[in-house]
Design a protein around this motif. Structure first.
Motif, PDB file in Angstrom:
ATOM      1  N   ALA A 176     -95.682 -25.909 -91.541  1.00 37.52           N
ATOM      2  CA  ALA A 176     -95.145 -26.567 -92.604  1.00 37.52           C
ATOM      3  C   ALA A 176     -94.236 -25.572 -93.161  1.00 37.52           C
ATOM      4  O   ALA A 176     -93.133 -25.599 -93.422  1.00 37.52           O
ATOM      5  CB  ALA A 176     -95.773 -27.105 -93.728  1.00 37.52           C
ATOM      6  N   THR A 177     -94.749 -24.210 -93.181  1.00 41.70           N
ATOM      7  CA  THR A 177     -94.088 -23.171 -93.735  1.00 41.70           C
ATOM      8  C   THR A 177     -92.842 -22.751 -93.101  1.00 41.70           C
ATOM      9  O   THR A 177     -91.853 -22.295 -93.192  1.00 41.70           O
ATOM     10  CB  THR A 177     -95.031 -21.975 -94.198  1.00 41.70           C
ATOM     11  OG1 THR A 177     -96.179 -22.224 -94.984  1.00 41.70           O
ATOM     12  CG2 THR A 177     -94.257 -20.639 -94.599  1.00 41.70           C
ATOM     13  N   ILE A 207     -84.632 -29.901 -88.645  1.00 41.90           N
ATOM     14  CA  ILE A 207     -86.006 -29.584 -88.869  1.00 41.90           C
ATOM     15  C   ILE A 207     -86.714 -30.158 -87.633  1.00 41.90           C
ATOM     16  O   ILE A 207     -87.489 -29.701 -87.240  1.00 41.90           O
ATOM     17  CB  ILE A 207     -86.471 -30.623 -90.007  1.00 41.90           C
ATOM     18  CG1 ILE A 207     -86.120 -29.994 -91.168  1.00 41.90           C
ATOM     19  CG2 ILE A 207     -87.986 -30.506 -90.306  1.00 41.90           C
ATOM     20  CD1 ILE A 207     -86.555 -28.386 -91.820  1.00 41.90           C
ATOM     21  N   ILE A 209     -86.908 -32.865 -97.843  1.00 41.79           N
ATOM     22  CA  ILE A 209     -85.403 -32.637 -97.799  1.00 41.79           C
ATOM     23  C   ILE A 209     -84.780 -33.434 -99.044  1.00 41.79           C
ATOM     24  O   ILE A 209     -84.712 -34.577 -99.273  1.00 41.79           O
ATOM     25  CB  ILE A 209     -84.684 -32.907 -96.581  1.00 41.79           C
ATOM     26  CG1 ILE A 209     -85.558 -32.297 -95.423  1.00 41.79           C
ATOM     27  CG2 ILE A 209     -83.318 -32.512 -96.427  1.00 41.79           C
ATOM     28  CD1 ILE A 209     -85.270 -32.935 -94.090  1.00 41.79           C
ATOM     29  N   LEU A 217     -85.093 -27.706 -98.945  1.00 42.26           N
ATOM     30  CA  LEU A 217     -86.042 -27.781 -98.262  1.00 42.26           C
ATOM     31  C   LEU A 217     -87.307 -27.163 -98.966  1.00 42.26           C
ATOM     32  O   LEU A 217     -87.501 -26.309 -99.213  1.00 42.26           O
ATOM     33  CB  LEU A 217     -85.729 -27.118 -96.958  1.00 42.26           C
ATOM     34  CG  LEU A 217     -84.310 -27.342 -95.999  1.00 42.26           C
ATOM     35  CD1 LEU A 217     -84.669 -26.668 -94.688  1.00 42.26           C
ATOM     36  CD2 LEU A 217     -84.191 -28.874 -95.868  1.00 42.26           C
ATOM     37  N   THR A 218     -88.269 -28.099 -98.899  1.00 43.99           N
ATOM     38  CA  THR A 218     -89.571 -27.760 -99.578  1.00 43.99           C
ATOM     39  C   THR A 218     -90.827 -27.874 -98.401  1.00 43.99           C
ATOM     40  O   THR A 218     -90.919 -29.070 -98.073  1.00 43.99           O
ATOM     41  CB  THR A 218     -90.023 -28.516-100.939  1.00 43.99           C
ATOM     42  OG1 THR A 218     -88.802 -28.511-101.753  1.00 43.99           O
ATOM     43  CG2 THR A 218     -91.119 -28.247-101.517  1.00 43.99           C
ATOM     44  N   PRO A 219     -91.590 -27.056 -98.071  1.00 42.10           N
ATOM     45  CA  PRO A 219     -92.716 -27.261 -97.003  1.00 42.10           C
ATOM     46  C   PRO A 219     -93.821 -28.156 -97.895  1.00 42.10           C
ATOM     47  O   PRO A 219     -93.981 -27.665 -99.199  1.00 42.10           O
ATOM     48  CB  PRO A 219     -93.266 -25.963 -96.845  1.00 42.10           C
ATOM     49  CG  PRO A 219     -92.763 -24.742 -98.027  1.00 42.10           C
ATOM     50  CD  PRO A 219     -91.272 -25.616 -98.439  1.00 42.10           C
ATOM     51  N   VAL A 276     -91.958 -31.782 -94.642  1.00 44.43           N
ATOM     52  CA  VAL A 276     -90.813 -31.133 -95.060  1.00 44.43           C
ATOM     53  C   VAL A 276     -90.348 -32.243 -95.913  1.00 44.43           C
ATOM     54  O   VAL A 276     -90.010 -33.211 -95.442  1.00 44.43           O
ATOM     55  CB  VAL A 276     -89.828 -30.475 -94.176  1.00 44.43           C
ATOM     56  CG1 VAL A 276     -88.866 -29.813 -94.932  1.00 44.43           C
ATOM     57  CG2 VAL A 276     -90.480 -29.429 -93.266  1.00 44.43           C
ATOM     58  N   LEU A 328     -91.370 -24.692 -90.806  1.00 45.97           N
ATOM     59  CA  LEU A 328     -90.372 -25.553 -90.704  1.00 45.97           C
ATOM     60  C   LEU A 328     -89.171 -25.505 -91.957  1.00 45.97           C
ATOM     61  O   LEU A 328     -88.159 -25.680 -91.898  1.00 45.97           O
ATOM     62  CB  LEU A 328     -90.839 -26.950 -90.755  1.00 45.97           C
ATOM     63  CG  LEU A 328     -91.541 -27.439 -89.376  1.00 45.97           C
ATOM     64  CD1 LEU A 328     -92.285 -28.570 -89.590  1.00 45.97           C
ATOM     65  CD2 LEU A 328     -90.535 -27.115 -87.957  1.00 45.97           C
ATOM     66  N   ALA A 329     -89.755 -25.194 -93.182  1.00 43.03           N
ATOM     67  CA  ALA A 329     -89.098 -24.985 -94.369  1.00 43.03           C
ATOM     68  C   ALA A 329     -89.584 -23.408 -95.117  1.00 43.03           C
ATOM     69  O   ALA A 329     -90.214 -23.742 -96.071  1.00 43.03           O
ATOM     70  CB  ALA A 329     -89.379 -25.893 -95.142  1.00 43.03           C
TER      71      ALA A 329
END
Length: 416
Positions: free
Chosen positions: A267-268, A320, A305, A288-290, A303, A270-271
């Motif tokens: 997750a980190t 993503i 968005i 973008l927020t993990p 993620v 990816l974003a």
């Protein structure tokens, strides 16, 4: 800085192993004391939304915290706490209800007694239910319904897990919650096996003694029983919620039936959060927020968005997915692991993080030390990430689109 953090981790790890069974009440107590001038005591109860008998009951119970008890009226509780300079708070998650008091060291006897009286003798008065509790419940639900990120995470849980963890965290507009149902839920939830008392800035033995004394005066309900819920299962699916109030939002995620260090690292990756809190160049309008939310028997990761326009959200979503399917380089893996470790360590150093970690250790037998978490993250390698991605992409994704649903992409249009 590094030496200080390592020292803190060692102190926390030692304290995490200190769990005391109270002699009379049967409630488990644990604490960590680093010599700070303040103390916090949290009562963590397995009374989250996954355990509620119908939607909204846990949310209403949370808002009954610090209302009238056999010992004090609502006003008396507030006024007395103010005289001590204390702060009272209640929070609700999908697994736990947390009642917290923060105060100066030395006032622990009063605040421990206050917390136990909430568990044992809350009156659940009809006028407080209608005049104090329900208005706050409605306000919190209304506010949440206007926050796209909250809506997306709520919808994602429903799609991912359906029941249990998929149950709504807050009471909905059409949820009918009776006072009797809240009383029955509280009676079932407030049993010794469902409760952990967690302290910071206080010795475990001292806190256990105070809890025993307080519960000897006001014992927990004798007919209380342990709550249960079926084991979580992951389903996935898509949801589209029409909204024209505040930009466009898309959540792309997956769920599993066990927390995973690799999933948090993914997750980190990816974003990745920016290393600069105040960058020298303007920020992109697309945010973008993990997301990584672990539970006792499941996890949701992905993620979030958000952007003012559909085009930007669509492009970000496709990027993503492409990034998800592409193998990590050694540099990307190192960066993702390091940032995930930092976030985990910072979270564990906060009062809330310590209370949750200690409570989980007591109630769910989960390993909760900072060292064990960091060690698990250190073991994540490229092969682990590749295996995790392969397993995730074989399952049904969890996809939520909020905004202009006539223009926002469908899940198959972004490559999933």
């Amino acid at each position: 800085m590094l030496a200080t953090r390592a020292s803190t981790a060692k102190r926390l790890a030692r304290s995490f192993a200190t769990v005391v069974d109270t002699k009379a009440s049967g409630v488990k107590v644990t604490a960590v004391d680093n010599g700070q001038p303040t103390t916090a005591v949290t009562v963590l109860v397995k009374a989250g939304s996954r355990y509620q008998p119908s939607p909204g009951v846990a949310h209403v119970l949370k808002n009954f915290a610090f209302k009238s008890t056999a010992k004090r009226s609502t006003l008396g509780t507030v006024r007395e706490s103010e005289l001590y300079g204390g702060v009272l708070s209640a929070s609700l998650s999908r697994e736990y209800l947390a009642l917290t008091t923060e105060f100066l060291r030395g006032d622990e006897a009063y605040f421990t007694s206050l917390l136990t009286s909430i568990l044992a003798t809350t009156k659940f008065l009809p006028y407080e239910f209608s005049e104090y509790v329900l208005p706050v419940v409605r306000d919190e639900s209304t506010h949440a319904s206007h926050v796209p990120s909250t809506l997306a995470i709520e919808a994602a849980h429903g799609l991912a897990f359906r029941t249990g963890l998929g149950a709504p965290l807050l009471a909905g507009a059409h949820s009918h919650v009776s006072l009797d149902s809240v009383k029955e839920f509280a009676t079932s939830a407030f049993s010794p096996s469902n409760i952990a008392v967690v302290g910071t800035g206080i010795d475990s033995a001292r806190l256990a003694d105070l809890v025993d004394k307080a519960l000897a005066e006001t014992p927990l309900p004798s007919n209380s029983s342990s709550l249960s819920t079926p084991s979580s299962k992951y389903f996935g699916g898509s949801a589209r919620i029409d909204s024209h109030s505040s930009g466009q939002t898309v959540f792309i995620g997956f769920g599993t039936t066990a927390p995973s260090a690799a999933l948090s690292v993914l997750a980190t990756h990816l974003a990745p959060p920016s290393a600069l809190k105040w960058p020298s160049v303007p920020r992109s309008s697309t945010r973008l927020t993990p997301v990584y939310i672990p539970y006792s028997d499941a996890a949701l990761a992905g993620v979030l968005i958000q952007s003012p326009d559909v085009k930007s959200v669509t492009e970000a979503a496709k990027t993503i997915v492409e990034k998800l399917k592409k193998p990590l380089t050694a540099e990307q893996l190192k960066s993702a692991v390091s940032r995930t470790k930092l976030d985990a360590a910072v979270s564990a150093e906060s009062q809330e993080g310590i209370a949750l970690a200690l409570g989980k250790k007591v109630l769910s037998n989960a390993e909760a030390s900072v060292e064990s978490t960091l060690a698990a993250l250190d073991k994540v390698d490229a092969a682990t990430i590749s295996k995790t991605v392969s397993e995730l992409t074989r399952a049904t994704p969890t996809y939520v689109a909020i905004g202009d649903v006539a223009a926002l992409p469908y899940v198959d249009e972004i490559g999933l």
